[in-house]
Every structure is written in C-alpha cells, then in structure tokens.
Design a protein around this motif. Sequence first.
Motif, short mmCIF file in Angstrom:
data_model
loop_
_atom_site.label_atom_id
_atom_site.label_comp_id
_atom_site.label_asym_id
_atom_site.label_seq_id
_atom_site.Cartn_x
_atom_site.Cartn_y
_atom_site.Cartn_z
N ASP A 71 0.68 -1.24 0.13
CA ASP A 71 0.27 -0.11 0.10
C ASP A 71 0.72 1.28 -0.03
N GLY A 72 1.92 1.19 0.80
CA GLY A 72 3.03 2.27 0.89
C GLY A 72 3.56 2.62 -0.69
N LEU A 73 3.85 1.69 -1.12
CA LEU A 73 4.65 1.89 -2.44
C LEU A 73 3.81 2.42 -3.55
N ASN A 74 2.34 1.91 -3.39
CA ASN A 74 1.63 2.48 -4.24
C ASN A 74 1.39 3.92 -4.31
N ALA A 75 1.25 4.49 -3.01
CA ALA A 75 1.15 5.75 -2.53
C ALA A 75 2.33 6.67 -3.35
N PHE A 86 9.31 1.18 2.41
CA PHE A 86 8.65 0.16 2.18
C PHE A 86 9.14 -1.02 1.71
N GLY A 87 10.10 -1.82 2.58
CA GLY A 87 10.63 -2.92 2.15
C GLY A 87 11.68 -2.63 1.02
N THR A 88 11.99 -3.95 0.80
CA THR A 88 13.10 -4.03 -0.65
C THR A 88 12.39 -4.51 -1.81
N ALA A 89 11.57 -5.42 -1.38
CA ALA A 89 10.74 -6.28 -2.46
C ALA A 89 9.76 -5.28 -3.21
N ALA A 90 9.06 -4.74 -2.28
CA ALA A 90 8.06 -3.72 -3.02
C ALA A 90 8.66 -2.76 -4.12
N PRO A 91 9.65 -1.81 -3.64
CA PRO A 91 10.22 -0.97 -4.77
C PRO A 91 10.92 -1.66 -6.07
N LEU A 140 4.26 -8.50 -0.60
CA LEU A 140 5.38 -7.73 -0.95
C LEU A 140 6.33 -7.20 0.22
N ALA A 141 6.20 -7.94 1.13
CA ALA A 141 7.11 -7.66 2.53
C ALA A 141 8.71 -8.16 2.07
N THR A 142 9.70 -7.70 2.43
CA THR A 142 10.78 -8.18 2.22
C THR A 142 11.05 -9.47 2.84
N GLY A 143 10.75 -10.06 4.01
CA GLY A 143 10.66 -11.39 4.57
C GLY A 143 10.04 -12.02 3.82
N ASP A 144 9.07 -12.03 2.83
CA ASP A 144 8.04 -12.79 1.97
C ASP A 144 9.17 -13.15 0.70
N ALA A 145 9.77 -11.93 0.16
CA ALA A 145 10.79 -12.33 -0.94
C ALA A 145 11.85 -13.22 -0.55
N VAL A 146 12.72 -12.74 0.80
CA VAL A 146 13.54 -13.61 1.31
C VAL A 146 13.15 -15.29 1.44
N PRO A 211 22.06 -13.25 5.23
CA PRO A 211 22.69 -12.18 6.14
C PRO A 211 23.10 -11.04 5.49
N GLY A 212 22.64 -9.93 6.22
CA GLY A 212 22.96 -8.40 5.74
C GLY A 212 21.99 -8.04 4.70
N HIS A 213 20.79 -8.78 4.44
CA HIS A 213 20.04 -8.32 3.40
C HIS A 213 19.23 -7.18 3.87
N PRO A 214 19.08 -6.07 2.64
CA PRO A 214 18.43 -4.71 3.16
C PRO A 214 17.04 -4.81 3.23
N CYS A 215 16.54 -4.06 3.84
CA CYS A 215 15.14 -4.00 4.14
C CYS A 215 14.60 -2.21 3.84
N CYS A 216 13.32 -2.02 3.63
CA CYS A 216 12.83 -0.88 3.80
C CYS A 216 13.69 0.15 3.21
N ARG A 217 14.01 0.46 1.91
CA ARG A 217 14.86 1.74 1.27
C ARG A 217 14.04 2.70 1.01
N LEU A 218 14.62 3.80 1.12
CA LEU A 218 14.16 5.18 1.02
C LEU A 218 13.83 5.47 -0.52
N VAL A 219 12.83 5.49 -0.83
CA VAL A 219 12.39 5.58 -2.19
C VAL A 219 11.46 6.84 -2.67
#
Length: 345
Positions: A71-75, A86-91, A140-146, A211-219
């Motif tokens: 929802d956040g990335l759609n906005a 909003f995650g890494t997967a979404a953007p 589209l959560a990062t954990g889902d993609a991981v 290990p070390g995966h990113p999450c929530c990039r500023l987009v």
Amino acid sequence: MQSGHRTGQRLRAGLAGLILALAAGSALAESLKVGYLPVTGHAKFFVAKEQGFFKEEGLDVELVEFVNSADGLNAVVANKLDVGAFGTAAPLVHYARGSELKIIGGIMGEDAAIIVKPENAGTIKTVADLRGKKIATIRLATGDAVLRAALKDEKLNWKNDVQIFELKNPPAVLEAVKSGQVDAGVVWGPHDIRAERQGLKVVIRSSDVQPGHPCCRLVVKSDRAAKGDTWDRFLRAILKAEKFAAQNRKETIDSIQKYVKLDRDILEQGYYSPHLDQTSDPNVKGTQKFWTTLVEAEFVDGTRPLEPIFETGPYHRALEKLAKENPKDPYWKEKLQAEKARNVL
C-alpha cells in the motif's frame, strides 16, 4: 518618561521582528509527506521528527502511516507521498514492472522472522522443513521475498511445493499461526517479540538465510529525485537520528512510542535487537544481491537493468557534510568507511 516610552517601543518592535522572523522561518520550511510503517525499524523517522532534526534541516515533515509495503509503495508511485520506506521487494517489483523510482537511502535491514506454534517447532527448523506447509506472509514484504528465495535454494518451488497466503499485516499473520490456519508465518519486528510473548516460537530469521539483506529502502519517484538539496537535508536529518538513537535509549523509545502503540519494553527490545540493521545508506551491493535472488526465484522479471534505480549522491553529500562539520567525531568517519564498502556495484 520619554525614555521608558522609547524602551517600550523598542521592546514591541523587537518582539514584532522576532514574530516576523519566526513566521518567515516557518514559511520557508519545505513540506514533505513521508510514508512509514508502525514498526521499530522505522524509528529514525520518529526520532528525526520528535527530536527536531527535520526542523533543523528546514523540513516540515508529515509522517503518513501504512500497514504494509504494498500500500505504501502504491502511494509513492501515485505521487501521494514525497518519499517512503517500504521494504526492498516492493520497490524492486514496481521497478521491474516499469515504475520510475530512485533509491536514495535506507531505514533498516534484516529483522524478519518465521514463527510457528510450539508443537510445530520440533518439525519446522529449517526452510527445507516447510515443504507441503501452509505459510502466511505479508504481500510484498521483504521477509516474504527472502522466504521465496530461500525456498528456491532448497530446491522447493514456492508456487507448488508450499501454499503461501498473503495477508494484510503482521497481527493477521500472528492470528493465522495461533489459530492453526497456517503452519508458519513470516513477520517483521517487533512482532517476532509479540509472537514469542503470545507463546509462539521463532524458528528461522531472515538474517539466517540471507545475512545482511536490506529492508525498507528510502524511495522517491524519479521526477522528484532532482529536487535541489531537499534529499541531502532529509538524509542529514535521518543520519542525525541514527546517531541520536544509538546514544540516547530513553528518548529514542519515547519517540517511537508516539507512533508504535506497543508496550515500551517490546519497543526497546525490538529497536535494540541484534537482528535489526539500522544503517541509513542505500546499500547498493546488498540491494543488487537481493535483486538477483528475486530474479532467480522468479519473483520479478530481471530484464530491466537495476543500476538506474540508485541515486547515491544525496546520501554521500549528507554524510560528507556531517563528517566535515564534526571532524573529530569517529562516528561519521566509520560511516564514511562503510559507505565505500556498501555503495558500489
């Protein structure tokens, strides 16, 4: 008598001037709408707002809450926000589909976990043990993609060898696991802590499998990326908040508590968790690796080159300026070193 009158006039004139200066300063402040999730991992937004770091940088920030990354990335894409995390997967999914986006920094990394009921903790210990299981995730959560990438590494097809149910938010995942509707669920912090306090078990952490995966990039949208020095100032405020939070525990939790309505001890345990990475740089290397896992897991179409998504200039300039302003502070020197290691392809 005349002297007293003149003094009064001067005082009134000075007061009027001060009011005008304050009004002018307020008028000059640049307004930004910033999207966030109500989680400990987004604490730097809350700290920057409550401790006045946005204001110091001439920014009037409105924080806008969303319950999930989709929802956040759609906005962001719809120009309803200036920037969001909003995650890494979404953007990356939106970018793969053609959206014109830029990653200018990060808010957090890692911090996702797979939870199960206690009676299932003996049989679900690894990703391979999820074969044939029902799994709740957040769309589209990062954990889902991981998770999907980790399933592929174990030669499991996430489309056929497991059943994935995409839910709205972490509380919905917790309830699905507790009620037995699913065998396992993927949540982000501090909902892993909430899960444990409700009798569930954390069996796998996202940092264990990637290990070390990113999450929530500023987009931001590409057409908003070149906005004068706006993003330099925005990232200076985020960096100041990062340092403040590392050194001021009580005030940090005070700030978080205004936006995340959970018990104080849960917030403190969640924010200062060893499973949460709080660096603010774009993490180009980590994001590139994450992109590769998404492509290999057939989560996104990888035909579009990833390099154009990165806009690393604002973070570099923000950090460099802070380091120059505080030449004896080792904190900024360490950040400069980390930037060189993480932000090249």
